[in-house]
Design an enzyme around this catalytic site. Structure first.
Site, PDB file in Angstrom:
ATOM      1  N   ASP A  65       1.069  -1.288   0.144  1.00 44.44           N
ATOM      2  CA  ASP A  65       0.050  -0.244  -0.121  1.00 44.44           C
ATOM      3  C   ASP A  65       0.639   1.286  -0.173  1.00 44.44           C
ATOM      4  O   ASP A  65       0.356   2.644   0.293  1.00 44.44           O
ATOM      5  CB  ASP A  65      -0.996   0.021   1.304  1.00 44.44           C
ATOM      6  CG  ASP A  65      -1.934   1.106   1.102  1.00 44.44           C
ATOM      7  OD1 ASP A  65      -2.514   1.043   0.109  1.00 44.44           O
ATOM      8  OD2 ASP A  65      -2.486   1.534   2.020  1.00 44.44           O
ATOM      9  N   SER A  87      -7.054   5.201   1.048  1.00 44.51           N
ATOM     10  CA  SER A  87      -7.416   3.829   0.667  1.00 44.51           C
ATOM     11  C   SER A  87      -8.812   3.722   1.462  1.00 44.51           C
ATOM     12  O   SER A  87      -8.947   3.960   2.747  1.00 44.51           O
ATOM     13  CB  SER A  87      -6.454   2.984   1.117  1.00 44.51           C
ATOM     14  OG  SER A  87      -4.982   2.874   0.941  1.00 44.51           O
ATOM     15  N   GLN A 118      -7.290  -2.238  -5.110  1.00 46.86           N
ATOM     16  CA  GLN A 118      -7.598  -1.514  -4.347  1.00 46.86           C
ATOM     17  C   GLN A 118      -8.702  -0.183  -4.910  1.00 46.86           C
ATOM     18  O   GLN A 118      -8.701   0.214  -5.954  1.00 46.86           O
ATOM     19  CB  GLN A 118      -6.158  -0.711  -4.183  1.00 46.86           C
ATOM     20  CG  GLN A 118      -6.514   0.267  -2.766  1.00 46.86           C
ATOM     21  CD  GLN A 118      -5.287   0.851  -2.355  1.00 46.86           C
ATOM     22  OE1 GLN A 118      -4.787   2.045  -2.858  1.00 46.86           O
ATOM     23  NE2 GLN A 118      -4.713   0.333  -1.257  1.00 46.86           N
TER      24      GLN A 118
END
Length: 427
Positions: A337, A359, A409
């Protein structure tokens, strides 16, 4: 009782929850069964202790000087333990079987298995291990409950880094699954921003334990609120069909590329970059990441210039990791990430615009064994963005070209709006 059943029992013992699967297997192979009838003395006062006793079935009473005042505090049940290192090598109390009792005894000669070198085993010598292992270390508080921390030298972005949530939650879940089962997919949801200054409590819910699969849900909490949730599925290794359509793109070898840390140093004096940007980079004290990243294509883009919504880079953990496959997958989850969300912003950047990508959810599928301390190629692209959300997909390849991880994502794309003060406002 077979070895697998013993390992599953040991995973529920609080003393052993921070041990890796490999250590639990060795302990399971070393323990011996000890059986007692009701009223039998397990250990007598002033007797040398043979090792550590783990209560498999039944209960024992510790007969100390205070048992009459609060005897329930000295009653040990299934998953409790006593012995060497608990009260010392010599007991000052009697331990008596309250019912028919079965213990697993780890003899003193094998007690070094409780003190292995892996960061997942204990908090001893933490400084001797690489930073990413220390970040992922989970302190067991109770059965299925762990505590994680944001270390002072860990990557942060004004809040708890999203990959830290994913990696720590997966580490907590992995500690509750028998060692033969390794995570093969995870789905996570970021609910609230995490506070850097307080610990994070991870509670693991054992949703399913089957012969070949296990499912866990992990809730991360701060200040009594759930701020992150992860669902993970674990599978015992099985042979089956095998094919791969994805092809690793042709990119420079990792050894020929400069590291992200070196790239940032060069940007402070690179004449091809805007002066304001160079001054900004020079003024900010950027701590090195625990992940070595090497971008495949040199770029002169800044946070204020447009760029294609795609990126390729090699990455690996800094330092040598132990051989526990569960740890390697947690490290990859942690690293996944770091830049993933940012590529959805690339086509929309412009001068003087302040923006951020946060996110919302993060999913991963692990296809093949991998090593996080060897180079992996991360290929990512954002095919679309709309309704203030960006969507990105990614693939990770090892150096042999094998697809080891697939990712998706969704992130929230935010532009900070500067409100100019109105002077001379009327009352």
């Amino acid at each position: 009782m077979n070895t697998e059943s013993v390992i599953e029992f040991l995973r529920n013992v609080p003393l052993l929850q921070s041990l890796p699967s490999s250590s639990l297997k060795r302990i399971a192979e070393a323990v011996v069964f000890k059986r007692y009838e009701r009223g039998d003395y397990v250990v007598r006062e002033e007797q040398d202790v043979n090792g550590v006793y783990f209560l498999l079935e039944g209960e024992v009473q510790v007969l100390g000087p205070y048992e009459e005042e609060n005897s329930s505090e000295f009653l040990l049940k299934r998953f409790d333990f006593f012995g060497r290192g608990i009260f010392g090598n010599v007991y000052s109390a009697d331990v008596v079987a309250v019912s028919k009792l079965t213990c697993l005894l780890l003899m003193s000669d094998h007690c070094d298995l409780l003190e292995t070198k892996s960061i997942w085993d204990s908090d001893k010598e933490l400084d001797a291990h690489c930073l990413v292992e220390r970040i992922l270390y989970m302190e067991p508080l109770d059965l299925n409950v762990f505590r994680g921390f944001t270390l002072p030298n860990a990557p942060t972005f004004g809040k708890v880094y999203g990959g830290q949530f994913v990696g720590q939650a997966l580490a907590a879940a992995s500690k509750t699954v028998e060692f033969e089962k390794i995570v093969h997919n995870l789905h996570s949801y970021f609910l609230l921003v995490g506070d850097l200054d307080i610990p994070i409590i991870y509670e693991v819910n054992r949703l399913r334990d089957g012969n070949n699969f296990a499912t866990r849900r992990v809730d991360a909490r701060q200040k009594g609120k759930t701020i992150f949730t992860l669902f993970a599925s674990f599978q015992r290794e099985q042979q089956g069909f095998n094919h791969q359509e994805s092809t690793m793109p042709h990119v420079p070898a990792s050894e020929t590329l400069i590291s992200r840390d070196e790239m940032l140093e060069r940007r402070k004096t690179d004449p091809l970059l805007p002066r304001d940007y160079r001054n900004k980079v020079a003024a900010v004290n950027i701590a090195p990441w625990p992940i070595d990243i090497r971008f495949c294509e040199p770029t002169y883009h800044t946070e204020h210039t447009k760029a294609p919504p795609r990126l390729k880079y090699w990455f690996r953990a800094k330092g040598k990791l132990s051989d526990d496959q569960a740890l390697h997958r947690c490290v990859v989850a942690y690293a996944s990430d770091l830049i993933f969300a940012c590529i959805s912003l690339n086509p929309h950047r412009k001068k003087s615009m302040s923006s951020a990508a946060l996110s919302l959810d993060h999913s991963m599928w692990f296809h093949r064994p991998l090593r996080a301390d060897d180079w992996l190629l991360f290929v990512m692209v954002s095919p679309t963005a709309s309704q203030s959300r960006g969507f990105a997909t990614g693939e990770m390849f090892n150096r042999k070209g094998e697809l080891v991880v697939s990712l998706t994502q969704e992130c929230l794309l935010k532009e900070a709006v500067t409100i100019k003060p109105v002077f001379g406002a009327k009352l």
